[in-house]
Design a protein around this motif. Structure first.
Motif, PDB file in Angstrom:
ATOM      1  N   SER A   1       6.838   4.575  -2.210  1.00 41.14           N
ATOM      2  CA  SER A   1       7.661   4.588  -0.998  1.00 41.14           C
ATOM      3  C   SER A   1       7.488   3.274  -0.250  1.00 41.14           C
ATOM      4  O   SER A   1       6.513   2.546  -0.473  1.00 41.14           O
ATOM      5  N   PRO A   2       8.418   2.934   0.660  1.00 40.10           N
ATOM      6  CA  PRO A   2       8.283   1.703   1.446  1.00 40.10           C
ATOM      7  C   PRO A   2       6.976   1.650   2.229  1.00 40.10           C
ATOM      8  O   PRO A   2       6.355   0.584   2.334  1.00 40.10           O
ATOM      9  N   SER A   3       6.523   2.804   2.769  1.00 41.64           N
ATOM     10  CA  SER A   3       5.264   2.794   3.529  1.00 41.64           C
ATOM     11  C   SER A   3       4.064   2.539   2.614  1.00 41.64           C
ATOM     12  O   SER A   3       3.108   1.849   2.997  1.00 41.64           O
ATOM     13  N   ASP A   4       4.124   3.096   1.386  1.00 45.61           N
ATOM     14  CA  ASP A   4       3.031   2.830   0.425  1.00 45.61           C
ATOM     15  C   ASP A   4       3.037   1.363  -0.013  1.00 45.61           C
ATOM     16  O   ASP A   4       1.977   0.768  -0.245  1.00 45.61           O
ATOM     17  N   ASN A   5       4.231   0.787  -0.149  1.00 45.07           N
ATOM     18  CA  ASN A   5       4.311  -0.643  -0.472  1.00 45.07           C
ATOM     19  C   ASN A   5       3.700  -1.486   0.645  1.00 45.07           C
ATOM     20  O   ASN A   5       2.997  -2.469   0.390  1.00 45.07           O
ATOM     21  N   ALA A   6       3.970  -1.085   1.894  1.00 45.96           N
ATOM     22  CA  ALA A   6       3.379  -1.807   3.033  1.00 45.96           C
ATOM     23  C   ALA A   6       1.855  -1.687   3.000  1.00 45.96           C
ATOM     24  O   ALA A   6       1.127  -2.673   3.227  1.00 45.96           O
ATOM     25  N   LYS A   7       1.374  -0.471   2.689  1.00 45.36           N
ATOM     26  CA  LYS A   7      -0.071  -0.252   2.610  1.00 45.36           C
ATOM     27  C   LYS A   7      -0.696  -1.125   1.516  1.00 45.36           C
ATOM     28  O   LYS A   7      -1.784  -1.714   1.690  1.00 45.36           O
ATOM     29  N   GLU A   8      -0.015  -1.255   0.367  1.00 48.92           N
ATOM     30  CA  GLU A   8      -0.529  -2.073  -0.741  1.00 48.92           C
ATOM     31  C   GLU A   8      -0.588  -3.551  -0.354  1.00 48.92           C
ATOM     32  O   GLU A   8      -1.522  -4.264  -0.711  1.00 48.92           O
ATOM     33  N   TYR A   9       0.419  -4.013   0.412  1.00 49.29           N
ATOM     34  CA  TYR A   9       0.404  -5.409   0.862  1.00 49.29           C
ATOM     35  C   TYR A   9      -0.754  -5.660   1.828  1.00 49.29           C
ATOM     36  O   TYR A   9      -1.389  -6.723   1.802  1.00 49.29           O
ATOM     37  N   TYR A  10      -1.058  -4.671   2.677  1.00 45.56           N
ATOM     38  CA  TYR A  10      -2.209  -4.820   3.582  1.00 45.56           C
ATOM     39  C   TYR A  10      -3.526  -4.891   2.799  1.00 45.56           C
ATOM     40  O   TYR A  10      -4.429  -5.660   3.150  1.00 45.56           O
ATOM     41  N   GLU A  11      -3.613  -4.085   1.727  1.00 46.38           N
ATOM     42  CA  GLU A  11      -4.828  -4.112   0.886  1.00 46.38           C
ATOM     43  C   GLU A  11      -4.979  -5.473   0.196  1.00 46.38           C
ATOM     44  O   GLU A  11      -6.088  -6.023   0.099  1.00 46.38           O
ATOM     45  N   LYS A  12      -3.852  -6.016  -0.297  1.00 47.79           N
ATOM     46  CA  LYS A  12      -3.894  -7.348  -0.927  1.00 47.79           C
ATOM     47  C   LYS A  12      -4.308  -8.409   0.089  1.00 47.79           C
ATOM     48  O   LYS A  12      -5.055  -9.343  -0.226  1.00 47.79           O
ATOM     49  N   TYR A  13      -3.798  -8.241   1.317  1.00 52.01           N
ATOM     50  CA  TYR A  13      -4.151  -9.203   2.373  1.00 52.01           C
ATOM     51  C   TYR A  13      -5.653  -9.164   2.675  1.00 52.01           C
ATOM     52  O   TYR A  13      -6.307 -10.202   2.772  1.00 52.01           O
ATOM     53  N   ASN A  14      -6.198  -7.952   2.832  1.00 55.01           N
ATOM     54  CA  ASN A  14      -7.632  -7.820   3.140  1.00 55.01           C
ATOM     55  C   ASN A  14      -8.500  -8.364   2.003  1.00 55.01           C
ATOM     56  O   ASN A  14      -9.535  -8.995   2.240  1.00 55.01           O
ATOM     57  N   LYS A  15      -8.050  -8.114   0.771  1.00 55.04           N
ATOM     58  CA  LYS A  15      -8.789  -8.632  -0.388  1.00 55.04           C
ATOM     59  C   LYS A  15      -8.761 -10.161  -0.402  1.00 55.04           C
ATOM     60  O   LYS A  15      -9.782 -10.821  -0.652  1.00 55.04           O
ATOM     61  N   ALA A  16      -7.603 -10.748  -0.127  1.00 53.89           N
ATOM     62  CA  ALA A  16      -7.473 -12.210  -0.100  1.00 53.89           C
ATOM     63  C   ALA A  16      -8.305 -12.809   1.026  1.00 53.89           C
ATOM     64  O   ALA A  16      -8.895 -13.889   0.885  1.00 53.89           O
ATOM     65  N   LYS A  17      -8.362 -12.087   2.158  1.00 54.23           N
ATOM     66  CA  LYS A  17      -9.137 -12.579   3.298  1.00 54.23           C
ATOM     67  C   LYS A  17     -10.623 -12.613   2.962  1.00 54.23           C
ATOM     68  O   LYS A  17     -11.327 -13.580   3.281  1.00 54.23           O
ATOM     69  N   ARG A  18     -11.098 -11.524   2.297  1.00 50.62           N
ATOM     70  CA  ARG A  18     -12.512 -11.501   1.882  1.00 50.62           C
ATOM     71  C   ARG A  18     -12.790 -12.596   0.855  1.00 50.62           C
ATOM     72  O   ARG A  18     -13.817 -13.269   0.897  1.00 50.62           O
ATOM     73  N   ALA A  19     -11.860 -12.777  -0.086  1.00 46.74           N
ATOM     74  CA  ALA A  19     -12.022 -13.808  -1.122  1.00 46.74           C
ATOM     75  C   ALA A  19     -12.054 -15.200  -0.501  1.00 46.74           C
ATOM     76  O   ALA A  19     -12.840 -16.061  -0.909  1.00 46.74           O
ATOM     77  N   GLN A  20     -11.223 -15.409   0.509  1.00 44.88           N
ATOM     78  CA  GLN A  20     -11.182 -16.718   1.155  1.00 44.88           C
ATOM     79  C   GLN A  20     -12.519 -17.046   1.811  1.00 44.88           C
ATOM     80  O   GLN A  20     -13.006 -18.177   1.727  1.00 44.88           O
ATOM     81  N   SER A  21     -13.126 -16.054   2.440  1.00 44.98           N
ATOM     82  CA  SER A  21     -14.432 -16.265   3.068  1.00 44.98           C
ATOM     83  C   SER A  21     -15.483 -16.623   2.018  1.00 44.98           C
ATOM     84  O   SER A  21     -16.297 -17.541   2.211  1.00 44.98           O
ATOM     85  N   HIS A  22     -15.447 -15.907   0.876  1.00 45.72           N
ATOM     86  CA  HIS A  22     -16.393 -16.177  -0.211  1.00 45.72           C
ATOM     87  C   HIS A  22     -16.151 -17.566  -0.810  1.00 45.72           C
ATOM     88  O   HIS A  22     -17.103 -18.313  -1.076  1.00 45.72           O
ATOM     89  N   ILE A  23     -14.871 -17.914  -1.000  1.00 42.93           N
ATOM     90  CA  ILE A  23     -14.532 -19.221  -1.586  1.00 42.93           C
ATOM     91  C   ILE A  23     -14.987 -20.352  -0.672  1.00 42.93           C
ATOM     92  O   ILE A  23     -15.530 -21.367  -1.125  1.00 42.93           O
TER      93      ILE A  23
END
Length: 476
Positions: free
Chosen positions: A376-398
Motif C-alpha cells: 500500500s502507499p502507506s507501507d511504501n512510505a514506511k519502507e522509505y523511512y526505514e531506508k532513510y534511517n538505515k542510510a543515516k546510521r550508515a553515514q555516521s559509521h562511514i
C-alpha cells in the motif's frame, strides 16, 4: 677493495708477527661459515676471525664479541679436538694468491705429535676453511662434491688440491718476464691486463699501479714504453714492502661510512678523506662492521617501508571506497522526502500502483516516486523511512571510518618520513617496535625466550648559554 692478494700479503705479515709460536686456546663457530680462534702467547690473548662468507670472506684480528650457538657445530667440535693447545709454527701465503696456510703442531689422542694444516681460501663464493693432515682433508667448513665442482672434491679423506690457479705470481718474476706475459695482449687496457695476468691483483690495484706510473686509463699494452714496464714492476714491489703501521680507511666527503680499506695510502683515493688505523686488522674490521651495519640498516628500512606502503595502498583504496559509500548514503537521505510526500498525498494515491506522481513541496516541482505495487502507499512510505534511517546510521559509521582512515594515512606517511630522515638503526628499531605494539606488524615468531625490554626513548637534553634546559624529542 676486495680482499685481494695485496691485503692477504700484508695481513699474513701481521698474523706472523703476532701468532708465531702462540697456542690455540679456544675455537668458536658463531656462524655457519665463520670461525673465531683465540690464540695465547706470553699471557696475551688475541682473537682471529676466519670467514668463508660468500659476501665478505676475510681473515683478521678481531675485538668484536660474537654470540656463539649453545651447541657447537660438528666442524667446530672437530677443530677443538684436533687443534686445541696446538702450536702455530708457520703462516704463509701461497704464491701471491688469496690462500693462507697455517702450520700447527698438535697432539693426537695418544699424545703423539702431529702436524696439521689449516688452509683458508678467500675466493668469493668459493671461499673455504679446510683442515688437512698429511695432505689428506680431515674436514672443511664447506664440503664440495663432484656435483658442485668437477675440478676437485673437498671432502673428508680426499687428497687436498689447490684451487685452479691460471695467473702468474708477479712477486717471483723479473721485469722482462712480466713484460713478456702482458705483451701477448697488445690491444688490452693496461689495468685489465695486469688484473687478468697476475695473482692477487684486484681491478682497483691494477688501476692504482697505473696511476702511480702516470699511465692513462685508456692506455693499451701496445702504448707502453720501457720505462712504463719497469715502473709497473717497481711499484708492485713497493706496494708489498713490509709496513710499520697497518691500514687505512677511505671516506667520501661528509660521509660517515668508509668506501674502502687498504694496507697503504692509495693514489686512486687522493681526493678522499683517509683515516689511519694502528693495524690493518682494525681497518678491515671497522670497514666490514660499518658495511654490515649499513646493509642491516638498508634491509630493515626497506622492509619497514614495504610494509607501510602496503598498508597505505590499502588505506588509499579504503578511503576511495568510503567516499563512494558516503555519496550513496547522502543520496539515500532523500528517502525521507519520499516518505513525507507519500504520506502527504495518501488520499490521492491508487493502490497497487508502481509509481506516484506528486508535487514536491520541498523543491516546488512535480516528482515521480517509485512504488512497490504489492504494498500500500502507506507501507511504501514506511519502507522509505526505514531506508532513510538505515542510510543515516550508515553515514555516521562511514564518517567515523573516514576519520580513522585519514588519521591512519597521516600516521603512516609520518612514519615513512621518519624512516627517510633517520640514519640510525636504533631509530628503525623504535619504529618497528611501535608498529608491532599498534598491531601494524606481526611479531616475529622466533625464540620463546623472554624478549629483552626495549629501553624507553628519552629526549636529548641541551643547555643554553643562559642556563635554560632544552629537551629535544621525536614522534610521529
Amino acid at each position: 677493495m676486495p680482499f685481494d692478494g695485496f691485503t692477504v700479503h700484508h695481513i699474513v705479515e701481521e698474523l706472523k708477527q703476532n701468532l708465531l709460536q702462540s697456542r690455540i686456546q679456544k675455537i668458536h663457530q658463531p656462524e655457519k661459515d665463520e670461525l673465531v680462534f683465540v690464540f695465547s702467547a706470553n699471557r696475551k690473548k688475541q682473537s682471529v676471525l676466519f670467514s668463508a662468507s660468500h659476501n665478505h670472506p676475510r681473515i683478521h684480528f678481531t675485538e668484536e664479541q660474537r654470540k656463539n650457538p649453545s651447541t657447537a657445530p660438528v666442524f667446530c667440535m672437530l677443530l677443538r679436538k684436533k687443534l686445541t693447545n696446538g702450536l702455530v709454527t708457520d703462516i704463509r701465503q701461497i704464491g701471491f694468491d688469496r690462500i693462507i696456510e697455517f702450520d700447527i703442531l698438535s697432539k693426537d689422542e695418544l699424545f703423539e705429535k702431529t702436524k696439521m694444516k689449516l688452509i683458508v681460501e678467500i675466493m668469493g663464493r668459493h671461499s673455504n676453511i679446510i683442515l688437512v693432515e698429511n695432505e689428506i682433508i680431515t674436514d672443511s667448513i664447506k664440503r664440495i662434491n663432484t656435483f658442485l665442482s668437477s675440478y676437485r672434491e673437498v671432502l673428508p679423506g680426499k687428497p687436498y688440491k689447490l684451487p685452479p690457479i691460471d695467473k702468474n705470481d708477479l712477486s717471483s718474476l723479473s721485469s722482462d718476464q712480466m713484460r713478456e706475459i702482458i705483451s701477448s695482449q697488445p690491444e688490452k687496457s693496461v689495468a685489465n691486463s695486469i688484473f687478468s695476468s697476475f695473482q692477487g691483483f684486484s681491478k682497483g690495484m691494477g688501476q692504482e699501479v697505473c696511476m702511480r706510473c702516470n699511465i692513462p686509463d685508456a692506455a693499451k699494452i701496445k702504448d707502453l714504453t720501457d720505462r712504463d714496464f719497469q715502473c709497473i714492476h717497481q711499484e708492485f714491489h713497493t706496494l708489498i714492502q713490509p709496513k710499520e703501521k697497518g691500514g687505512y680507511l677511505f671516506y667520501k666527503k661528509d660521509d660517515s661510512f668508509p668506501v674502502d680499506f687498504a694496507p697503504c695510502l692509495l693514489t686512486i683515493y687522493k681526493d678522499y678523506h683517509s683515516e689511519e688505523k694502528e693495524t690493518l686488522s682494525q681497518a678491515i674490521e671497522q670497514f666490514y662492521k660499518n658495511k654490515d651495519a649499513g646493509r642491516s640498516f638498508q634491509e630493515m628500512a626497506s622492509a619497514l617501508k614495504q610494509s607501510i606502503h602496503t598498508r597505505l595502498e590499502r588505506d588509499y583504496n579504503k578511503l576511495n571506497n568510503l567516499r563512494e559509500d558516503l555519496d550513496k548514503s547522502q543520496k539515500a537521505l532523500s528517502f525521507k522526502e519520499y516518505g513525507d510526500l507519500l504520506l502527504a498525498n495518501l488520499y490521492s494515491l491508487d493502490e497497487n500502483s508502481s509509481e506516484a506522481q506528486v508535487h514536491d513541496f520541498y523543491n516546488d516541482r512535480p516528482i515521480t516516486i517509485p512504488l512497490d505495487p504489492t504494498k500500500s502507499p502507506s507501507d511504501n512510505a514506511k519502507e522509505y523511512y526505514e531506508k532513510y534511517n538505515k542510510a543515516k546510521r550508515a553515514q555516521s559509521h562511514i564518517q567515523e571510518q573516514l576519520k580513522r582512515t585519514k588519521e591512519e594515512i597521516y600516521y603512516f606517511e609520518s612514519v615513512l618520513d621518519s624512516i627517510e630522515k633517520t640514519d640510525e638503526i636504533e631509530n628503525l628499531e623504535e619504529i618497528k617496535e611501535e608498529l608491532i605494539k599498534n598491531d601494524y606488524l606481526k611479531k616475529h615468531r622466533g625464540s620463546k625466550k623472554k624478549q629483552k625490554k626495549t629501553a624507553e626513548s628519552k629526549p636529548i637534553q641541551l643547555s643554553t648559554s643562559s642556563g635554560f634546559l632544552l629537551r629535544v624529542g621525536k614522534n610521529n
